[in-house]
Design an enzyme around this catalytic site. Structure first.
Site, PDB file in Angstrom:
ATOM      1  N   HIS A  75      -2.845   7.870   5.755  1.00  0.00           N
ATOM      2  CA  HIS A  75      -3.276   6.685   5.006  1.00  0.00           C
ATOM      3  C   HIS A  75      -4.734   6.407   5.398  1.00  0.00           C
ATOM      4  O   HIS A  75      -5.577   6.222   4.551  1.00  0.00           O
ATOM      5  CB  HIS A  75      -2.352   5.530   5.378  1.00  0.00           C
ATOM      6  CG  HIS A  75      -2.466   4.325   4.524  1.00  0.00           C
ATOM      7  ND1 HIS A  75      -2.562   4.394   3.143  1.00  0.00           N
ATOM      8  CD2 HIS A  75      -2.485   2.995   4.824  1.00  0.00           C
ATOM      9  CE1 HIS A  75      -2.644   3.163   2.657  1.00  0.00           C
ATOM     10  NE2 HIS A  75      -2.608   2.298   3.656  1.00  0.00           N
ATOM     11  N   CYS A 108       0.802  -1.222   0.000  1.00  0.00           N
ATOM     12  CA  CYS A 108       0.000   0.000   0.000  1.00  0.00           C
ATOM     13  C   CYS A 108       0.835   1.272   0.000  1.00  0.00           C
ATOM     14  O   CYS A 108       0.281   2.364  -0.077  1.00  0.00           O
ATOM     15  CB  CYS A 108      -0.948  -0.023   1.187  1.00  0.00           C
ATOM     16  SG  CYS A 108      -1.942  -1.512   1.141  1.00  0.00           S
ATOM     17  N   HIS A 137      -9.814   2.423  -0.757  1.00  0.00           N
ATOM     18  CA  HIS A 137      -8.378   2.190  -0.797  1.00  0.00           C
ATOM     19  C   HIS A 137      -8.000   1.753  -2.212  1.00  0.00           C
ATOM     20  O   HIS A 137      -8.343   0.655  -2.637  1.00  0.00           O
ATOM     21  CB  HIS A 137      -8.007   1.113   0.225  1.00  0.00           C
ATOM     22  CG  HIS A 137      -6.521   0.974   0.429  1.00  0.00           C
ATOM     23  ND1 HIS A 137      -5.593   1.502  -0.440  1.00  0.00           N
ATOM     24  CD2 HIS A 137      -5.810   0.361   1.409  1.00  0.00           C
ATOM     25  CE1 HIS A 137      -4.369   1.224   0.000  1.00  0.00           C
ATOM     26  NE2 HIS A 137      -4.480   0.537   1.128  1.00  0.00           N
TER      27      HIS A 137
END
Lengths: 378, 204
Positions: free
Chosen positions: A270, A142, A304
Site C-alpha cells: 500500500h 482504502c 493515493h
C-alpha cells in the site's frame, strides 16, 4: 474450488488511458504527481496526481466520478467477448467517496442526496452498459479495490457468477483533500514511500477495471489465486502497532494459494508514505518472512487513488508478472532503520510467477491478494 | 445451500424501538436522533467513553451490536474467525455533510474519520475484539439475497466461523439497523426469506 482469471484490465489515470500506456510510463519513471495551485481545493499549494481540468467534468447526465468509471469500462468492454447482459455476469463498483464533490457545488436537498448515492451511480452505469443484475457497490476505505476483487473472486468460486466486472474510481476535491490535510497526513512535496524521511501522502485521481472470469483464456494467464481481509480491532484512524492483523491476512492468502514465503517474487505494498502505515506494513511483511522479497509502492506515481488504488496497483502487478519487470518505488531513497524491508529502488527484470498485493485503511481494515502467472493450460 | 447456518440472534433499532429476537426490549426517549441514541446507550448501562465521539451511524451500529451480542460467547471462537459484513443505501452521507460543514471553518479530523461507512465496522471490531473478514456494501434497499449468499460463502469456505451481518442506515431524519448473528448452530435457518422477514417486521 473454481479458479478465477484476470481476463482483461484497464487503467485510466493522468498517465494514460490503457494499462499498457500506464505501465510504459512507470517503466520510464514518469509520475502523475505534480504541484497544484487551485484555490477551489486548497488555500495553499499541494502535490497530487490529477486529471487536467475539463478532461472529465460533471454534466447533466454524468458526474465526474461516473465519467471516469465509464471511460474505464468502455475501454475494457470494447472488443471483449463477454456477454455483459448474461445472467451470470455482474458489475461491482469500488469507491470510497464517489460523487461526494457534488456537496461542494450543488444545492443541498433530497434530490442531491439521491444523486450522490452510490447505488444511483451504479445503477445508471449498469444500465448504460446493459448489465442485467443489480450492481454491487463496495465502499471500504482504502482497501475497497481489493475487497471488490475478493468479493468478485468469491462470487465466481461459489458458482453464483461466471464473469465479474470490477470497476473502481475516485475523484479528488476539497472534501477529500481538506480531510487528509486536517490529519496532517499530506506531504508538502512528492511522497516518499518507505523512506526514512517520509512525510505523508499525495492524493490522486484514477479509475481502473478488471474482468474476472471462471473461463480460462488460451495461453499465459494471470490467476487471482486467493484473497483475505482482516481487521485490527485497535484504532479507527491509526494502523495496528504490531502489523499482526495484516500479517494474518497475508498468511491466509499465501496458505490458500498453497505458497510459501520463498514462492513470492514481489510485493506490491500500500505504501502511502505516512510514517505509521509504512512502518506497520514493514512489520507485517517481516512477520510473514517476506522482508527480503522485493517490494514496491506505486503511490509516488499515482498518489493515493483511494477506491481505485487497490485495482490500479493489482493491475500494474499483473502487468509486472506478464512483463517480468518489477516497477521501482518512486520517491524512495533512504531505507529507515526500523523493520528494514527490501524496497525496490531500481527496475528489476527477472522471471516472475507470484505477486502479493496488500492494502490497509481507516477502520483498521487490511486486505491481501495473491496473483499468479500460469504459463500453459493444463 | 444456506440452511446449514443459523441466525442465533438478531437485533433491530428503528422508530424509537430496540428489539432483540423479535421482542421490544427498550423504547427510547429523546426528541431527536442523537437524543434517542443516547437514551439507548444509557439504558444499556455500559461505560464506553468512545461512544460519545462517534458519529450517528457508528453509534447506531455499535448500539445494535451491543444488544445483538449480549449473550454471545465469543470465547468459542478465535478473534479472526468472527467477521462483520454490513450494508446500507446512504453510505456515510450523514457524517459527510457534517464534516463538510466544518470545512468552511476549520476542517475537523474527528469528523473526517467518520466519512467512511466501514468505520462503524471498525468500532464494532474494536469493542468486541473481532479481527476476521469485514466488508461494507451499498445497495438501494436491503439486499437479503446478497447478504445471505455471500455470508454463507464466507462460512462455508471457512473464512469465518461466525458473522455479524445486516443493515445500518442513518439519514438526517431517519435510521434503521437490523443485525444478525450467524453461526453454525441456532434456531432460525439463515435464509434469504428469514432475514427478509425479520428485516421487514422491524419497525420503520
Amino acid at each position: 474450488m473454481k479458479k478465477v482469471f484476470l481476463v482483461a484490465d484497464n487503467i485510466i489515470s493522468p498517465l494514460g488511458t490503457t494499462t499498457a500506456q500506464n505501465f510504459e510510463h512507470l517503466v520510464n519513471g514518469v509520475t502523475g504527481v505534480r504541484q497544484h495551485d487551485d484555490k477551489a481545493m486548497s488555500d495553499g499549494r499541494f502535490f497530487a496526481s490529477l486529471f487536467e481540468k475539463g478532461y472529465f467534468q460533471t454534466d447533466e447526465c454524468w458526474t465526474k466520478f461516473e465519467h471516469l468509471l465509464i471511460a474505464s469500462l468502455t475501454e475494457i468492454l470494447y472488443g471483449v467477448d463477454k456477454n455483459i447482459s448474461d445472467k451470470k455476469t455482474v458489475l461491482i463498483i469500488s469507491t470510497t467517496k464517489g460523487n461526494i464533490s457534488l456537496l461542494e457545488t450543488e444545492e443541498p436537498g433530497p434530490e442531491l442526496d439521491a444523486r450522490i448515492a452510490l447505488h444511483t451511480s451504479a445503477k445508471k452505469i449498469a444500465r448504460h452498459f446493459g448489465f442485467v443484475n443489480e450492481p454491487i457497490v463496495i465502499s471500504h476505505a482504502c482497501i475497497s479495490g481489493l475487497v471488490a476483487m475478493i468479493t468478485g473472486m468469491r462470487l465466481i468460486q461459489s458458482g453464483q457468477y461466471d464473469h465479474v466486472v470490477v470497476a473502481g474510481a475516485d475523484v479528488i476535491s476539497k472534501f477529500v483533500l481538506s480531510g487528509f490535510q486536517s490529519f496532517q497526513a499530506v506531504s508538502p512535496g512528492l511522497c516518499k514511500p518507505f523512506d526514512t524521511d517520509r512525510d505523508g501522502i499525495n492524493l490522486g485521481e484514477g479509475a481502473a477495471t478488471v474482468i474476472l472470469s471462471a473461463e480460462r483464456p488460451d495461453g499465459e494467464v494471470i490467476e487471482l489465486a486467493s484473497g483475505a481481509v482482516s481487521n485490527d480491532a485497535n484504532h479507527i484512524s491509526g494502523p495496528s502497532r504490531t502489523g499482526e492483523e495484516l500479517f494474518y491476512a497475508i498468511n491466509k492468502a499465501m496458505d490458500t494459494a498453497g505458497l510459501k514465503p520463498e514462492d513470492i517474487d514481489f510485493i506490491s505494498a500500500h505504501g502511502t508514505a505516512t510514517v505509521y502505515n509504512d512502518e506497520m506494513e514493514a512489520k507485517a511483511v517481516t512477520l510473514a518472512g517476506l522482508q527480503n522479497v522485493p517490494l514496491n509502492s506505486l503511490k509516488g506515481f499515482y498518489g493515493h487513488t483511494l477506491g481505485a488504488s487497490g485495482l490500479i496497483e493489482a493491475i500494474i502487478s499483473a502487468q509486472s508478472l506478464r512483463q517480468n519487470t518489477i516497477i521501482p518505488t518512486k520517491g524512495f531513497s533512504k531505507q529507515g532503520d526500523a523493520n528494514p524491508v527490501n524496497v525496490c529502488s531500481q527496475l528489476i527484470s527477472k522471471p516472475l510467477s507470484n505477486c502479493l498485493k496488500i492494502a490497509s485503511g481507516f477502520g483498521g481494515c487490511n486486505a491481501a491478494i495473491i496473483l499468479t502467472k500460469l504459463k500453459t493450460a493444463p | 445451500m444456506n440452511d446449514q447456518y443459523y441466525i442465533s440472534a438478531h437485533c433491530s433499532i428503528s422508530n424509537n424501538i430496540v428489539s432483540y429476537n423479535n421482542e421490544a426490549v427498550f423504547e427510547g426517549t429523546g426528541h431527536d436522533i442523537p437524543g434517542f441514541l443516547l437514551s439507548v446507550y444509557q439504558h444499556l448501562g455500559v461505560k464506553y467513553p468512545k461512544f460519545y465521539k462517534m458519529d450517528n451511524l457508528a453509534k447506531l451500529g455499535w448500539l445494535a451490536a451491543e444488544v445483538l451480542l449480549k449473550d454471545f460467547d465469543k470465547t468459542k471462537y478465535q478473534p479472526t474467525d468472527i467477521g462483520v459484513v454490513l450494508s446500507n443505501a446512504g453510505s456515510s452521507l450523514d457524517a459527510d455533510k457534517r464534516y463538510y460543514d466544518s470545512v468552511q471553518d476549520i476542517a475537523s479530523p474527528a469528523l473526517f474519520v467518520y466519512t467512511l461507512p466501514n468505520i462503524v465496522i471498525g468500532e464494532i471490531c474494536i469493542r468486541h475484539h473481532f479481527k476476521g473478514e469485514n466488508a461494507f456494501y451499498i445497495f438501494e434497499r436491503f439486499n437479503a439475497e446478497f447478504i445471505s449468499s455471500y455470508v454463507s460463502v464466507l462460512l462455508e469456505t471457512g473464512q469465518l466461523q461466525a458473522c455479524i451481518c445486516g443493515w445500518v442506515e442513518m439519514t438526517a431524519t431517519g435510521y434503521k439497523a437490523v443485525l444478525f448473528l450467524v453461526e453454525k448452530e441456532g434456531a432460525t435457518p439463515f435464509t434469504t426469506e428469514n432475514i427478509n422477514k425479520i428485516y421487514s417486521t422491524a419497525n420503520g
